[in-house]
Design an enzyme around this catalytic site. Structure first.
Site, PDB file in Angstrom:
ATOM      1  N   HIS A 205       4.581   1.327 -10.456  1.00  0.00           N
ATOM      2  CA  HIS A 205       3.022   1.861 -11.428  1.00  0.00           C
ATOM      3  C   HIS A 205       2.870   0.498 -12.670  1.00  0.00           C
ATOM      4  CE1 HIS A 205       1.794   4.188  -8.117  1.00  0.00           C
ATOM      5  NE2 HIS A 205       3.569   5.061  -8.741  1.00  0.00           N
ATOM      6  N   CYS A 497       4.230 -13.723   2.739  1.00  0.00           N
ATOM      7  CA  CYS A 497       3.582 -12.623   2.228  1.00  0.00           C
ATOM      8  C   CYS A 497       3.886 -11.889   1.217  1.00  0.00           C
ATOM      9  CB  CYS A 497       2.805 -11.539   3.255  1.00  0.00           C
ATOM     10  SG  CYS A 497       4.199 -10.479   4.381  1.00  0.00           S
TER      11      CYS A 497
END
Length: 548
Positions: A205, A497
């Site tokens: 995170h 990507c």
């Protein structure tokens, strides 16, 4: 003449994994240590101790929900909204759900009735849940640190101590910590100029929110917490280099250069082009509509599983349609990746059992082998959202390994009216048979993070193997070239990507290999656009040949 922005003395630096590009400098301020458990005490009244447990968990839950509401409100604040505000609100809400988990509370209450006082009962319950996650490895192991943070908060509340959190020294600083919890990262103020942690990985995170805010960040930096508060350091969020011992003049110069660079790049606009006009689509990697930013040409990777990571119940067809339509209505084109889930990146509602080696198990498209209804519902929802918005919606499957898998996925997607169907290339087998895959699908998208992991047999979360996961490795570039060559022969697009797509220095090499689009975090788009504009296509091809 020596560069005044370089650290002094030479060789005094540290290094970790750069996870959010940019350069910054300032004095170190370390996170306060977690509360220290007092010695165990005799429990005279188990009922009262259990009540303390409940009150502590309720206090943590209420604090996190209040902070989530503040983050969500800030995200709606218009031009001054924090770029990662919606992400922060979602993460804080998810943490509040964990703190409010009845099973956690029941485990702590059971520990009280087993003879432990309230702080030690909370420690026991949280530690049990944490160890369970850590043992599963991969994505779940990274989430185990979230439980450590919640435990510290609950024990502090139980002891009547202030909740652990971000320091507020009253001046700009570099935040240094052993690890940062989502709650901490989501609560960062504008006085934090960079983040450096001793632990963590590129999918933590901390990394996600730092990139969303454009905040330089380095993780897995051994020895960083040994620096004393006030030590002036520089942080390079691209290379992972930490310079120690900067002068005030060097700090001012680095900050000025970084500010000028950001201001200059902010003026960048227009489609991706090489110096001689060769088009290269510059696209965004997103997890939800909140991640959309102006300046790109669409979405190259819509990670749909990010919408449902903490769901205990399967999202309904209607919920999925609404989530996809919100993105489709706001972007020129969107490449949707179907759920990239498995025991290394779990979706609780799937109920998949633990596996001894999650990275080689049931993940991505392979989930369809055991739960085919999940993919059917998602494809139905994507198709409906596309019809509602008249979007240029593309769809691709993760972890495709064989041409047969690509063909089966394409049939199911096209049966629902989805006309642009692709496959992700994340395992060497798919890259080596890229020409066969393109007989079945309309495009390929190369996920360099996983392709590196599987090519070099190196865990992408392991900080000690960063050199093997370097996207400049010739073996990886050769696999990318296989795919690009196949795309050129078939007349079909092949994009990248993974994190490699956002590296400005690598972008011309990828274009020289034949890649037609690059999808990245929004903060990377201006620098990639500018770097491409400096090179003609033939120059890119020469750079690619040299790199290989």
């Amino acid at each position: 003449m020596a560069d005044p922005t370089q650290p002094a003395p030479p060789g005094a630096g540290l290094a970790g994994l750069g996870v959010s590009q940019g350069r910054a400098a300032g004095p170190v301020v370390r996170m306060a240590p977690p509360p220290v458990l007092p010695d165990p005490r005799q429990v005279a009244d188990p009922g009262a101790e259990a009540a303390m447990v409940v009150k502590a968990l309720e206090s943590v839950t209420a604090d996190l929900r209040q902070r989530a509401a503040t983050a969500a409100r800030d995200a709606r604040g218009g031009d001054n909204a924090a770029p990662a505000g919606d992400d922060a609100a979602e993460i804080l809400d998810a943490l509040a759900m964990i703190a409010d988990d009845p099973m956690l509370r029941e485990d702590a209450e059971a520990a009280v009735h087993g003879g432990l006082d309230a702080p030690h009962a909370l420690d026991t319950a949280f530690t049990h849940h944490r160890d369970t996650l850590a043992a599963l490895g991969g994505y779940l192991a990274e989430r185990a640190a979230d439980l450590d943070d919640l435990k510290h908060r609950a024990i502090a509340a139980c002891l009547g101590l202030p909740m652990p959190g971000i320091p507020a020294p009253g001046h700009p600083y570099v935040l240094v910590a052993e690890d940062l919890s989502p709650a901490d990262t989501a609560g960062l103020g504008t006085d934090v100029v960079a983040l450096v942690t001793e632990k963590g990985g590129p999918t933590s995170h901390t990394a996600i929110l730092a990139r969303g805010r454009g905040l330089p960040a380095v993780v897995a930096c051994a020895g960083i917490t040994a620096l004393a508060d006030g030590t002036v350091i520089s942080v390079d969020g691209k290379t992972g280099q930490i310079g120690v011992g900067l002068t005030d003049e060097a700090v001012a110069e680095l900050r000025r250069n970084d500010r000028e660079e950001r201001d200059r790049l902010a003026k960048s606009s227009g489609p991706g082009r090489t110096a001689d006009g060769h088009p290269v689509k510059l696209l965004l990697n997103i997890g939800s509509a909140a991640d959309l930013r102006p300046g790109a040409e669409g979405v190259g990777l819509f990670r749909t599983e990010f919408l449902f990571l903490d769901r205990k119940q399967a999202p309904s067809f209607e919920e999925q349609v609404a989530a996809y339509a919100e993105v489709f209505a706001r972007a020129e084109m969107v490449v949707v990746r179907t759920l990239d889930a498995g025991t290394d990146k779990p979706l609780p509602f799937l109920g998949l059992p633990p596996e001894p080696n999650p990275a080689l198990g049931i993940r991505g498209l392979r989930v369809d082998r055991v739960l085919p209804d999940v993919l059917d519902t998602q494809l139905d929802a994507i198709a409906e959202a596309a019809r509602m918005t008249s979007a240029d919606a593309w769809v691709m499957a993760p972890m495709v390994t064989t041409p047969a898998e690509a063909a089966a996925f394409a049939r199911r997607a096209r049966a629902r009216g989805l006309t642009r169907v692709g496959a992700m290339v994340e395992v060497p087998a798919a890259a080596l048979l890229a020409d066969r895959l393109l007989e079945e699908v309309d495009f390929l998208s190369i996920g360099t993070n996983d392709l590196s992991q599987y090519t070099f047999a190196a865990d992408r979360q392991h900080p000690g193997l960063a050199d093997l996961l370097d996207p400049w490795q010739p073996a990886l570039l050769k696999l990318i070239a296989f795919c690009a060559d196949a795309g050129r022969a078939a007349g079909k697009p092949v994009g990248v990507c993974g994190e490699a797509a956002g590296d400005p220095q690598l972008a011309p090499v990828l274009v020289g290999l034949g890649v037609t689009s690059l999808s990245m975090a929004a903060v990377c788009v201006p620098s990639v656009r500018e770097e491409l504009s400096r090179h003609a296509l033939e120059d890119c091809r020469k750079l690619a040949a040299q790199a290989r």
